[in-house]
Design an enzyme around this catalytic site. Structure first.
Site, PDB file in Angstrom:
ATOM      1  N   ARG A 209       0.835  -1.197   0.000  1.00 20.60           N
ATOM      2  CA  ARG A 209       0.000   0.000   0.000  1.00 20.60           C
ATOM      3  C   ARG A 209       0.871   1.247   0.000  1.00 20.60           C
ATOM      4  NH1 ARG A 209      -4.871  -1.725   4.251  1.00 20.60           N
ATOM      5  NH2 ARG A 209      -5.336  -3.701   3.201  1.00 20.60           N
TER       6      ARG A 209
ATOM      7  N   ARG B 142       1.910   1.095  10.335  1.00 16.20           N
ATOM      8  CA  ARG B 142       1.478   1.479   8.977  1.00 16.20           C
ATOM      9  C   ARG B 142       2.672   1.386   8.033  1.00 16.20           C
ATOM     10  NH1 ARG B 142      -3.296   3.883   7.880  1.00 16.20           N
ATOM     11  NH2 ARG B 142      -3.543   4.424  10.095  1.00 16.20           N
TER      12      ARG B 142
ATOM     13  N   GLU C  40      -6.888  -0.568  15.557  1.00 19.07           N
ATOM     14  CA  GLU C  40      -7.481  -1.521  14.614  1.00 19.07           C
ATOM     15  C   GLU C  40      -6.483  -2.612  14.242  1.00 19.07           C
ATOM     16  OE1 GLU C  40      -8.368  -1.911   9.923  1.00 19.07           O
ATOM     17  OE2 GLU C  40      -8.488   0.117  10.757  1.00 19.07           O
TER      18      GLU C  40
ATOM     19  N   SER D  64     -10.527  -5.511  10.028  1.00 17.01           N
ATOM     20  CA  SER D  64     -11.751  -4.874   9.553  1.00 17.01           C
ATOM     21  C   SER D  64     -12.503  -5.906   8.732  1.00 17.01           C
ATOM     22  CB  SER D  64     -11.404  -3.645   8.695  1.00 17.01           C
ATOM     23  OG  SER D  64     -12.527  -2.842   8.466  1.00 17.01           O
TER      24      SER D  64
ATOM     25  N   ARG E 159       0.614  -6.071  12.777  1.00 20.68           N
ATOM     26  CA  ARG E 159      -0.084  -5.435  13.894  1.00 20.68           C
ATOM     27  C   ARG E 159      -0.285  -6.425  15.051  1.00 20.68           C
ATOM     28  NH1 ARG E 159      -4.206  -0.684  11.856  1.00 20.68           N
ATOM     29  NH2 ARG E 159      -2.749   0.250  10.366  1.00 20.68           N
TER      30      ARG E 159
END
Length: 428
Positions: free
Chosen positions: A261, A276, A348, A351, A390
């Site tokens: 990403r 991230r 988070e 999701s 994460r």
């Protein structure tokens, strides 16, 4: 992608649903474009019918010896043939324009999704586990990790910002987490393990909704392919342009893949540590099912993701996202947020979204209900089960000790080749 028939039937309801997502009304423009397309299609059909009738009449006139009528009919047919390509081109252009308009709009939220502008309006549904009480001040993983093999400097030297080089025991723990998750999802939770492509074509990222709106969030190769931002893209598109049989549904798939990403919209956010990254690994869950099955499949997928956190004994909370915080393709989303004691916050880690028939329409993924002659679009769902990096962060922060070591969770030890504790460099 939206069903034009629903917009025709109740444009006010469509606009009201868009408004819940903060989008401008679109039905008036879409219906005007739709009417133009239908008018051109009617004119094209009429022209084709007249061409066929006139062509047939030419033979009849010739049989009667009426050369004058035959010549007039030939001239009419020639004129129709001359005009047909223009009408066909206009119809194609209007078809594409309507398709683009329907594709650019976000999915419509389900009624039970709370309204809101951003994450501050999300609704906590449940919590699991009790955050550990430390006898010392817990550190963030970015401070704890370097002595354990989390090398941010080497990653940055090789590739730039938002890349990390994991070494030794840290790399082993990362690998163990990934294999533990994949084994749990493909074994106990019943998702079929897959090893999908990491490079995909335009139609694949269009099918799952990343194109055209979110192209800047992706990495593209010099030959026009895209690096997947998540295995959702490859797994969901495995059913594109297909009519699936009842005996294959629901189709549940999982994959452990690297994800890529650009984080174009994340400037200044989570610049420290592993939260991230431009490249990370994730175990993805995807389900393709009949429309009536999707609510239950959504709950099932959430439970599958929760099972990883529970096995690792990581406290977390389950959150129902509001209309302003959901992804564009989702009609309902739950986030799982894991407790990070170093940050003193829930962050988070998964999701899980029910996309209804939004992606299936873009991919033309259908099934034929029993007893029906017509096909219908299937529903798609996707979620993280979990993001490996994460989860590594959560393990480091929740299982850290005052001396800088980190205990390996009991459930994970069968995957760590005997590693029970991460020891800081320089210590025996």
């Amino acid at each position: 992608m939206h069903d034009i028939r629903l917009i025709r039937d109740d444009p006010a309801a469509f606009d009201a649903a868009l408004a819940r997502r903060g989008a401008e009304p679109a039905s008036s423009h879409i219906l005007a474009l739709d009417q133009q397309r239908r008018d051109v299609a009617t004119r094209l059909q009429e022209a084709q019918n007249r061409r066929n009738e006139a062509s047939k009449a030419i033979g009849q006139a010739m049989a009667k010896g009426d050369r004058e009528s035959a010549e007039a009919l030939k001239a009419e047919v020639a004129l129709i043939k001359e005009n047909l390509p223009s009408l066909e081109s206009e119809e194609r252009d209007l078809d594409e324009a309507l398709r683009c308009e329907l594709a650019r709009l976000p999915n419509l939220p389900l009624p039970q999704v709370p309204e809101g502008a951003d994450e501050s309006d999300n609704v906590e549904v449940a919590r699991w586990g009790t955050p550990r009480e430390f006898a010392f001040t817990p550190r963030e993983h970015a401070d704890l990790g370097p002595a354990l093999g989390m090398d941010f400097e080497t990653g940055a030297q090789i590739s730039g910002a938002r890349f990390t080089f994991l070494k030794g025991q840290m790399a082993r723990l990362h690998r163990a987490l990934a294999q533990f998750m994949l084994d749990r999802q493909s074994g106990e939770n019943g998702y079929m393990e897959c090893a999908p492509p990491l490079l995909v074509r335009d139609e694949a990222v269009f099918g799952t909704g990343q194109l055209p709106k979110f192209a800047e969030d992706l990495f593209r190769t010099t030959d026009g392919r895209w690096l997947i931002p998540t295995a959702e893209v490859s797994l969901t598109n495995a059913a594109r342009e297909q009519i699936l049989g009842d005996d294959t549904l629901p189709l549940r798939m999982t994959a452990l893949t690297p994800c890529f990403r650009s984080e174009a919209g994340a400037a200044g956010r989570d610049t420290r540590g592993l939260i991230r990254q431009h490249q990370f690994e994730k175990v993805e869950l995807v389900t393709i099912c009949k429309p009536e099955e999707s609510p239950a499949e959504h709950e099932r997928m959430v439970a599958a993701a929760e099972s990883i956190l529970q096995a690792l004994e990581l406290p977390y909370r389950k959150v129902l996202l509001c209309t302003g915080d959901m992804g564009a393709t989702a009609r309902k989303t739950f986030d799982l947020e894991v407790w990070l004691p170093g940050q003193g916050a829930y962050r988070e880690i998964s999701s899980i979204s029910d996309c209804g028939d939004y992606q299936a329409r873009r991919m033309n993924t259908r099934y034929k209900p029993e007893g029906s002659k017509r096909t219908e679009f299937l529903h798609t769902l996707n979620g993280s089960g979990l993001a490996v990096g994460r989860t590594l962060v959560a393990v480091l922060e929740n299982y850290q000790e005052e001396d800088g070591s980190v205990r390996v969770p009991e459930a994970l030890r069968p995957w760590t080749s005997g590693l029970e504790r991460l020891i800081p460099a320089g210590r025996d």
